[in-house]
Design a protein around this motif. Structure first.
Motif, short mmCIF file in Angstrom:
data_model
loop_
_atom_site.label_atom_id
_atom_site.label_comp_id
_atom_site.label_asym_id
_atom_site.label_seq_id
_atom_site.Cartn_x
_atom_site.Cartn_y
_atom_site.Cartn_z
N GLU A 1 0.83 -1.21 0.00
CA GLU A 1 0.00 0.00 0.00
C GLU A 1 0.87 1.26 0.00
OE1 GLU A 1 -2.52 -0.19 3.41
OE2 GLU A 1 -3.13 -2.23 2.98
N PRO A 2 0.35 2.36 -0.56
CA PRO A 2 1.08 3.63 -0.49
C PRO A 2 1.28 4.06 0.97
CG PRO A 2 -0.61 3.76 -2.16
CD PRO A 2 -0.85 2.48 -1.40
N LEU A 3 2.35 4.80 1.21
CA LEU A 3 2.73 5.19 2.56
C LEU A 3 2.81 6.71 2.68
CD1 LEU A 3 5.65 2.63 2.86
CD2 LEU A 3 3.32 2.35 3.74
N ASP A 4 2.57 7.20 3.88
CA ASP A 4 2.69 8.63 4.15
C ASP A 4 4.17 9.02 4.03
OD1 ASP A 4 3.08 11.14 5.49
OD2 ASP A 4 1.17 10.84 6.53
N PRO A 5 4.51 10.00 3.19
CA PRO A 5 5.92 10.40 3.03
C PRO A 5 6.58 10.84 4.34
CG PRO A 5 4.59 11.38 1.30
CD PRO A 5 3.63 10.73 2.28
N PHE B 1 9.72 3.97 -2.50
CA PHE B 1 8.53 4.04 -1.66
C PHE B 1 7.40 4.66 -2.47
CE2 PHE B 1 11.98 3.90 1.36
CZ PHE B 1 11.50 3.07 2.36
N ALA B 2 6.21 4.05 -2.37
CA ALA B 2 5.02 4.59 -3.02
C ALA B 2 4.38 5.59 -2.06
CB ALA B 2 4.04 3.47 -3.34
N PRO B 3 4.51 6.90 -2.32
CA PRO B 3 3.95 7.89 -1.41
C PRO B 3 2.43 8.01 -1.58
CG PRO B 3 4.99 8.98 -3.25
CD PRO B 3 5.24 7.51 -3.43
N ALA B 4 1.73 8.13 -0.47
CA ALA B 4 0.27 8.20 -0.49
C ALA B 4 -0.23 9.42 -1.27
CB ALA B 4 -0.28 8.22 0.93
N ASP B 5 0.53 10.51 -1.29
CA ASP B 5 0.08 11.72 -1.97
C ASP B 5 0.20 11.64 -3.49
OD1 ASP B 5 2.83 11.87 -2.00
OD2 ASP B 5 2.92 13.94 -1.30
N PRO C 1 1.09 8.04 -5.57
CA PRO C 1 1.70 6.71 -5.68
C PRO C 1 2.32 6.41 -7.04
CG PRO C 1 -0.53 6.56 -4.78
CD PRO C 1 -0.32 7.97 -5.23
N SER C 2 1.97 7.16 -8.07
CA SER C 2 2.53 6.91 -9.40
C SER C 2 3.96 7.44 -9.53
CB SER C 2 1.65 7.53 -10.48
OG SER C 2 1.68 8.94 -10.39
N ARG C 3 4.40 8.27 -8.57
CA ARG C 3 5.75 8.85 -8.60
C ARG C 3 6.52 8.41 -7.35
NH1 ARG C 3 6.28 14.53 -8.79
NH2 ARG C 3 8.29 14.05 -9.69
N PRO C 4 7.29 7.32 -7.44
CA PRO C 4 7.96 6.78 -6.26
C PRO C 4 9.05 7.68 -5.70
CG PRO C 4 8.77 5.71 -8.23
CD PRO C 4 7.63 6.59 -8.66
N LEU C 5 9.18 7.60 -4.38
CA LEU C 5 10.31 8.24 -3.70
C LEU C 5 11.49 7.28 -3.79
CD1 LEU C 5 8.56 9.36 -0.39
CD2 LEU C 5 9.31 10.85 -2.25
N VAL C 6 12.65 7.80 -4.10
CA VAL C 6 13.87 6.99 -4.19
C VAL C 6 14.75 7.39 -3.02
CG1 VAL C 6 15.89 6.43 -5.58
CG2 VAL C 6 13.70 6.89 -6.69
N ARG D 1 11.83 12.15 -6.14
CA ARG D 1 10.76 11.42 -6.81
C ARG D 1 11.10 11.17 -8.26
NH1 ARG D 1 4.90 12.21 -4.48
NH2 ARG D 1 5.43 12.85 -2.39
N LEU D 2 10.75 9.98 -8.71
CA LEU D 2 10.84 9.67 -10.13
C LEU D 2 9.55 10.08 -10.81
CD1 LEU D 2 12.39 6.07 -10.05
CD2 LEU D 2 13.57 8.24 -10.43
N ASP D 3 9.58 10.27 -12.11
CA ASP D 3 8.36 10.60 -12.86
C ASP D 3 7.42 9.40 -12.94
OD1 ASP D 3 9.11 13.21 -13.30
OD2 ASP D 3 10.16 12.71 -15.16
N CYS D 4 8.00 8.17 -12.88
CA CYS D 4 7.20 6.96 -12.92
C CYS D 4 8.02 5.81 -12.34
CB CYS D 4 6.75 6.64 -14.35
SG CYS D 4 8.13 6.35 -15.47
N TRP D 5 7.37 4.69 -12.11
CA TRP D 5 8.06 3.51 -11.60
C TRP D 5 8.97 2.94 -12.68
CZ3 TRP D 5 7.98 1.71 -6.65
CH2 TRP D 5 7.05 2.30 -5.79
N PRO D 6 10.13 2.40 -12.31
CA PRO D 6 11.04 1.86 -13.32
C PRO D 6 10.60 0.52 -13.91
CG PRO D 6 11.95 1.57 -11.13
CD PRO D 6 10.69 2.36 -10.97
#
Length: 127
Positions: free
Chosen positions: A32-36, A61-65, A67-72, A85-90
């Motif tokens: 599930e997405p997580l709170d940053p 990490f999939a941020p709740a705010d 989720p389509s832009r992961p935190l690295v 943040r990435l623009d999209c998942w790799p």
């Protein structure tokens, strides 16, 4: 030059993971997405002086705010590098995931803290 044959014989054993007895790796996942903010607290926990055995940490990490832009994330010992943040998942795997490598890591407290990320999100959202 001497040629080595596959399965060649020699008189000493090899450690297949070559990390040594005190070095371990731990992979953790969340579906599930997580709170940053919770992710940031987890990363600060991991790089605090109490866990000086940390050698390396890398994760998505999939941020709740969004989720389509992961935190690295990336850390080496006590140094936490800037999270971005990435623009999209790799790839097609959109789970939050982190790999932690360390020396004499306290595995259970780390697992508990990572698991609490999901609980914190549910508590905050009222579900």
């Amino acid at each position: 030059m001497e040629r080595l044959e596959p399965g060649g014989r020699h008189d000493h054993p090899h450690d297949p993971d070559r990390r040594g007895a005190e070095i371990s790796a731990l992979s953790l996942f969340h579906d599930e997405p997580l709170d940053p903010r919770d992710v940031d607290r987890f990363l600060r926990f991991m790089t605090s002086s109490r866990f000086c055995g940390l050698l390396r940490l890398k994760g998505f990490f999939a941020p709740a705010d969004d989720p389509s832009r992961p935190l690295v994330t990336h850390a080496v010992q006590h140094r936490l590098y800037a999270t971005f943040r990435l623009d999209c998942w790799p790839d097609a795997d959109v789970r939050s995931r982190v790999v932690i490598i360390g020396q004499r890591l306290p595995v259970e407290p780390i697992r508990e803290r990572f698991s609490a990320l999901r609980k914190g999100r549910k508590k905050a959202s009222g579900t």
